[in-house]
Design a protein around this motif. Structure first.
Motif: not given
Length: 789
Positions: A712-739
């Motif tokens: 749990a200790l080791l996974n916590k840091d990586f899940i944070k990274l993945v969460a940040i990646a999704n936050v960045v990715a979703f607006p980009l994906a929305y713009l691309v797919i909407n176009k």
């Protein structure tokens, strides 16, 4: 020095086989994915560019305003080429030809349906196909002659020399073979197997002799002497319709042949893109997958930093410069890349036949092409330097005194860089997941959207030869119904899934004289509504009980809406200057693009000469194979000289989704590869973190922490990274797919589910990848990590 560095590199690779395998495997998959995508992009990009003067060759397009928008198509009148040749500034050649059409070609008992083009001699001057036999200067001048492609000549004549031998066209015209040309490349917009003279077409189709600026029935190609004439030529051709036919409101334009395939979408009469948009997506995909593979190499290389720190320290202590160490690490990177490239090459060769079969394309590697080898070499060196850049600069920066004294390396900055790289990988992976999910939703939505008729067990049979004669069509219909193989039979004027046959020459009560409306028009037989499985919304369909139906028409609901008819039944419609009475309103059904709204359509009762296909509904109570055999036998009885040409309507309809199928399939495949390679990147960071924190983990274990606590200790840091990646990715994906979705009139709404899927998959991948490595560390004996303290 190079020899020494090479020996060290080879020893390092052999000593760390597991590490080397992961590194080489990740790079190989990334390179193979990039190579396949670049091959596909190159294949599509090379469309129509095989001709010597393709840059000076243009397709004449017609723009017509109707129904409140501008329609653009590459169909022009038969008089266009002559007018262009005579009056357009800077014209070298102008040609008119038919589009490829199916015709029967016979040699003895060898009867083949071939794709045929009727063209004038200028056609082969503009499109300079390679002649294998015959005189290219004299072809298409004599009426009863034919030019064959190499493979089609072999089908007809085997290994015999076909020159001056004869073939029969439609069992009627005897034609002499005057030349053989190379097979038409698959990446050509005009695919055919033989060419015949334009005069032969006029002899067979007497209606085409009439000089009519309102009848768009052929393809017109123009080749300029030089592109400096383009502006003047395009300006002159703009009003060519109006100059020759005052009431004709169409305008013309020159569209480059080299852009015909890639820039085929027109809005308001101007080219706005098309296939090129898909290629941009695949280029970006190829680049991103390669970058992900390179990032993995960086992460995995620097994850082993402590193991190689002493090597760096010793080499610096005995006199090695930082530059020599950088060269050493770059050499290792390029060596791994070379091995990965060889494996990638094998993967590409194995996968190309699969993708060709899956996507119905013809990718191939041209080993004789110098540009291919140059591109491959540049790709390999680029990958090697990009992948090795960070490890070389980072590992060569260690200070020898600190390393050899055993002091702990400062790793905060390297960890931050690695975290940024992993976040970047998962941003791309999350974008791909969202976009692929929406593409899949859109394709399914269109495929499953009601099209207005029932495609299941509906087949269409091409009308050929004697089937047109006298009462043969009615006889065949009667026999098909009696056989029990079919439940319903009708006739149609063209392939039920194809567009075309449009007119603006329709008048109705209350029509605005200044408004132009484009209608699809079709000729249909009796029992049409029942056979295709659609509905009458009002009135009736054509029936043998009404002998005057030849003076009646039916409209679809879009036509009624366009005309604004409140009481459509009984309305008098003027079609091509002939008055008809509307007797029925047919439910809208799709005959053109499933992505666009159904166009207004008008139906007339078919006469023999109007009919192109027989539509047959198979009897659901009979075995399909035996029913098809009965149908083939009955068709053969009527016309034994032609091979039976039939196909299921749903197979024809499936072709409409080819571009989206390619986009969806390649996105799925290479999206999975990108995610897999991203997992390797995450594994690299997990390896690094586990190595850095192994003493901390051991102390925690000694103090009583369980394996689950440590995971749990080791996974916590990586899940944070993945969460940040999704936050960045979703607006980009929305713009691309909407176009992307904005190009479709019928489209799905972008819902929460693709984003939820991306979160679920990315978190699950992160947890599984990190846990695989973390479990090993968490279960290790803490004494091994602490015994030197």
């Amino acid at each position: 020095m190079f020899k020494l560095n090479l020996k060290i590199a080879l020893r390092n690779l052999w000593k760390n086989k597991g590490f080397s395998l992961i590194n080489i495997g990740g790079l190989a998959i990334g390179l193979a994915s990039c190579m396949v995508l670049l091959l596909y992009v190159a294949y599509e990009w090379s469309y129509d560019k095989q001709f010597t003067s393709n840059d000076k060759t243009y397709v004449v397009y017609q723009n017509m305003e109707a129904n409140g928008k501008t329609f653009s198509w590459a169909w022009t009148p038969n008089v266009m080429a002559g007018e262009v040749q005579a009056k357009l500034p800077g014209v070298k050649y102008a040609s008119h030809s038919t589009y490829p059409r199916a015709n029967l070609i016979t040699v003895g008992n060898n009867k083949l349906i071939s794709k045929v083009v009727f063209a004038d001699p200028s056609f082969l001057k503009i499109l300079n196909y390679k002649f294998l036999k015959g005189n290219p200067v004299k072809v298409l001048e004599n009426l009863n002659t034919i030019i064959l492609t190499k493979s089609f000549a072999k089908k007809l004549f085997g290994d015999e020399d076909p020159i001056n031998k004869t073939v029969k066209l439609e069992n009627q015209e005897v034609l002499k073979v005057e030349a053989i040309i190379e097979d038409i490349p698959a990446n050509s917009s005009i695919i055919f197997e033989c060419i015949m003279p334009w005069d032969l077409f006029l002899k067979r189709e007497t209606w085409a002799k009439e000089n009519n600026w309102g009848n768009n029935m052929c393809l017109t190609l123009v080749q300029l002497q030089d592109n400096k004439f383009f502006t003047a030529a395009n300006a002159y051709i703009h009003d060519i319709y109006k100059r020759n036919q005052k009431e004709n409101l169409a305008v013309a334009l020159l569209h480059p042949l080299s852009k015909w395939h890639l820039y085929g979408d027109f809005v308001n009469g101007k080219s706005v893109g098309g296939k090129i948009d898909q290629l941009k997506i695949f280029l970006l995909l190829a680049f991103c997958i390669l970058m992900i593979a390179c990032v993995n190499f960086m992460n995995l290389s620097t994850a082993r930093s402590e193991r190689r720190a002493k090597e760096v320290g010793v080499r610096k202590a005995i006199g090695s410069s930082r530059q020599s160490l950088i060269n050493q690490f770059f050499l290792e990177s390029i060596l791994i890349t070379v091995v990965a490239t060889v494996i990638a090459f094998i993967l590409v060769e194995v996968s190309i036949p699969y993708f060709n079969n899956l996507l119905n394309i013809k990718l191939e590697i041209d080993y004789s092409n110098f540009r291919f080898w140059a591109a491959l070499f540049i790709l390999m060196i680029f990958t090697g330097f990009i992948a090795g850049s960070y490890p070389a600069l980072y590992l060569s920066s260690f200070e020898p005194i600190k390393v050899l004294k055993g002091l702990k390396l400062k790793t905060d900055s390297s960890v931050s860089v690695r975290k940024v790289l992993v976040v970047g990988q998962f941003v791309f992976a999350a974008c791909l997941i969202v976009c692929t999910a929406v593409i899949y939703q859109q394709l399914n939505y269109i495929k499953n959207k009601p099209i207005g008729y029932d495609q299941s067990n509906l087949i269409q049979i091409a009308v050929q030869g004697k089937m047109y004669e006298n009462k043969n069509l009615e006889l065949l219909k009667t026999q098909l119904l009696k056989s029990g193989a079919t439940s319903d039979v009708t006739f149609f004027s063209m392939d039920v899934t194809e567009g075309g046959n449009n007119t603006i020459n329709i008048q109705w009560p209350g029509k605005n004289p200044n408004e132009e409306v484009s209608f699809n028009h079709r000729s249909i037989g009796y029992d049409f509504i029942k056979t295709i499985g659609t509905d009458m919304l009002s009135g009736r369909e054509f029936s043998e009980q009404h002998p005057n139906d030849s003076s009646n028409v039916m409209l679809n609901e879009s036509a009624v809406k366009m005309m604004g008819l409140k009481n459509p039944i009984g309305s008098v419609i003027t079609f091509w200057d002939t008055k008809y009475t509307n007797v029925g309103v047919v439910k809208d059904f799709v005959v053109e693009s499933a992505y666009q709204k159904v166009a207004p359509m008008i139906f007339r009762l078919a006469h023999n000469e109007d009919i192109s296909v027989i539509l047959v509904r198979l009897n659901p109570g009979q075995n399909i194979s035996s029913s098809l055999n009965k149908i083939d036998a009955l068709v053969k009885e009527i016309e034994p000289n032609y091979p039976v040409s039939r196909k299921f309507v749903n197979e024809s309809f499936e072709v409409k989704f080819q571009d989206e199928k390619i986009l969806g399939t390649l996105s799925n495949w290479f999206g999975c590869f990108a995610i897999f390679i991203s997992c390797l990147g995450l594994l690299g960071l997990a390896l690094f973190m586990a190595e850095q924190r192994k003493k901390e983990i051991s102390i925690r274990k000694v103090l009583g922490a369980s394996t689950a606590n440590i995971l749990a200790l080791l996974n916590k840091d990586f899940i944070k990274l993945v969460a940040i990646a999704n936050v960045v990715a979703f607006p980009l994906a929305y713009l691309v797919i909407n176009k992307w979705l904005s190009a479709f009139e019928y489209r799905v709404d972008i819902s929460f589910w693709p984003f939820a899927l991306a979160i679920t998959i990315s978190v699950l991948i992160a947890v599984l990848t990190v846990s695989i490595q973390s479990v090993k560390v968490a279960k290790a004996n803490p004494v091994d990590a602490l015994k030197y303290e």
